[in-house]
Design an enzyme around this catalytic site. Structure first.
Site, PDB file in Angstrom:
ATOM      1  N   HIS A 168       1.000  -1.142   0.220  1.00 23.47           N
ATOM      2  CA  HIS A 168      -0.082   0.259   0.123  1.00 23.47           C
ATOM      3  C   HIS A 168       0.902   1.001   0.020  1.00 23.47           C
ATOM      4  O   HIS A 168       2.250   1.189   0.558  1.00 23.47           O
ATOM      5  CB  HIS A 168      -0.507   0.237   1.564  1.00 23.47           C
ATOM      6  N   CYS A 264      -1.840   2.837   9.158  1.00 21.12           N
ATOM      7  CA  CYS A 264      -2.605   2.479   8.774  1.00 21.12           C
ATOM      8  C   CYS A 264      -3.638   1.814   9.841  1.00 21.12           C
ATOM      9  O   CYS A 264      -4.947   1.279   9.720  1.00 21.12           O
ATOM     10  CB  CYS A 264      -2.192   0.382   8.563  1.00 21.12           C
TER      11      CYS A 264
HETATM   12  N1  ARG Z   1      -3.145  -7.713   6.672  1.00 24.65           N
HETATM   13  C1  ARG Z   1      -3.461  -6.012   6.312  1.00 24.65           C
HETATM   14  C2  ARG Z   1      -3.695  -6.538   5.253  1.00 24.65           C
HETATM   15  O1  ARG Z   1      -2.988  -6.461   4.246  1.00 24.65           O
HETATM   16  C3  ARG Z   1      -2.688  -5.069   7.034  1.00 24.65           C
HETATM   17  C4  ARG Z   1      -3.624  -3.761   6.175  1.00 24.65           C
HETATM   18  C5  ARG Z   1      -2.317  -2.717   6.674  1.00 24.65           C
HETATM   19  N2  ARG Z   1      -2.606  -1.200   5.984  1.00 24.65           N
HETATM   20  C6  ARG Z   1      -3.010  -0.359   5.526  1.00 24.65           C
HETATM   21  N3  ARG Z   1      -3.701   0.922   5.317  1.00 24.65           N
HETATM   22  N4  ARG Z   1      -1.250  -0.312   4.707  1.00 24.65           N
HETATM   23  O2  ARG Z   1      -4.339  -5.901   4.224  1.00 24.65           O
END
Ligand code: ARG
Length: 277
Positions: A168, A264
């Site tokens: 992300h 996150c």
């Molecule tokens: N385990 C979650 C996923 O893989 C973590 C999300 C992290 N969120 C972020 N905004 N980077 O989706």
């Protein structure tokens, strides 16, 4: 000054790692200590509360990653585009987040069918200009960018991710007050780096090293001149201080097991900042 900023968080009541949809989760299945996750989250909430007003969404059983509210959607003014998750494990979260946005006065935009998009995990406003950086490469499709542009009425600039550890844009890119940018350039392709250079002047670009990025230093919450993150090297702390930023760290090791950290775990609800009175 910034007490006005509202941030959405979700208590980790049902947080867990029981599937692996990013490289950080692999090998961490069933390794989360529920008690320390709750303590770490509460400490983060307390810290965030010093700089912003925290709002909570009710956690739901069966969606352990719902704690990562950055992925709820993208907010601009009174509109919100709800995420369309890439992985089936997270798709049930969409309805909970959509309901929260509607119940809290947002007009909700739904992406065209089949377009994947993971909210503020893959969309971040510049903190001085009015444009939105939007990511693609792993979780979000480029096609989502047209919808964001039309529905939110903002300028959208695409960024393409190329390193699966940074899936992300908020894992390796953090726009800061005054138009500064803390980021890990190698996580982006050449064209994205050129786009960044064209918008953010060299003296405002604060690069992090691979080691710093790997402890989620870019996954930070910035309010005014304060920055909250899991871990910060002395080098990075000094680089940020040179521009007047103060770093506050709080351990989020349980959440790193799921591939997430401070940013996150939060969603800014008053975006873009310039729209605030
Ligand atoms: N385990 C979650 C996923 O893989 C973590 C999300 C992290 N969120 C972020 N905004 N980077 O989706």
């Amino acid at each position: 000054m910034s007490k006005h900023t509202r941030i959405l968080m979700c208590p980790p009541t049902y947080f867990h790692v029981n599937y692996a949809i990013n490289p950080w989760m692999k090998g961490n299945e069933d390794q989360v200590c529920q008690e320390s996750a709750m303590e770490q989250w509460q400490a983060l909430r307390d810290l965030v509360s010093r700089f912003a007003t925290v709002e909570e969404i009710e956690p739901q059983q069966g969606v352990p990653d719902m704690v990562f509210t950055a992925n709820a959607g993208t907010v601009a003014g009174k509109r919100a585009v709800v995420s369309a998750f890439a992985h089936k494990e997270r798709q049930p979260e969409e309805a909970y987040f959509a309901r929260w946005f509607r119940n809290n006065g947002f007009e909700v935009g739904e992406l065209p069918a089949g377009v994947r998009y993971e909210g503020a995990g893959d969309s971040l406003f510049d903190r001085a200009g009015q444009w939105l950086w939007a990511g693609s490469g792993f979780r979000s499709d480029e096609a989502a960018q047209d919808f964001l542009r039309d529905f939110l009425g903002v300028e959208v600039l695409g960024l393409k991710l190329v390193d699966e550890r940074f899936y992300h844009i908020d894992t390796c890119f953090c726009p800061l007050t005054g138009g500064y940018l803390m980021y890990f350039p190698d996580a982006y392709d050449v064209a994205s780096n050129e786009r960044i250079h064209a918008r953010v002047p060299a003296e405002k670009r604060i690069k992090v090293t691979e080691e710093e990025a790997a402890v989620f230093s870019c996954n930070a919450i910035n309010v005014g001149k304060d920055i909250i993150m899991h871990e910060c090297s002395e080098r990075l702390r000094a680089a940020l201080a040179e521009h007047g930023f103060e770093v506050h760290t709080t351990s989020l090791s349980e959440f790193l097991k799921a591939g997430g950290s401070a940013k996150c775990l939060s969603l800014k609800l008053d975006e873009p900042e310039q729209l605030e009175e």
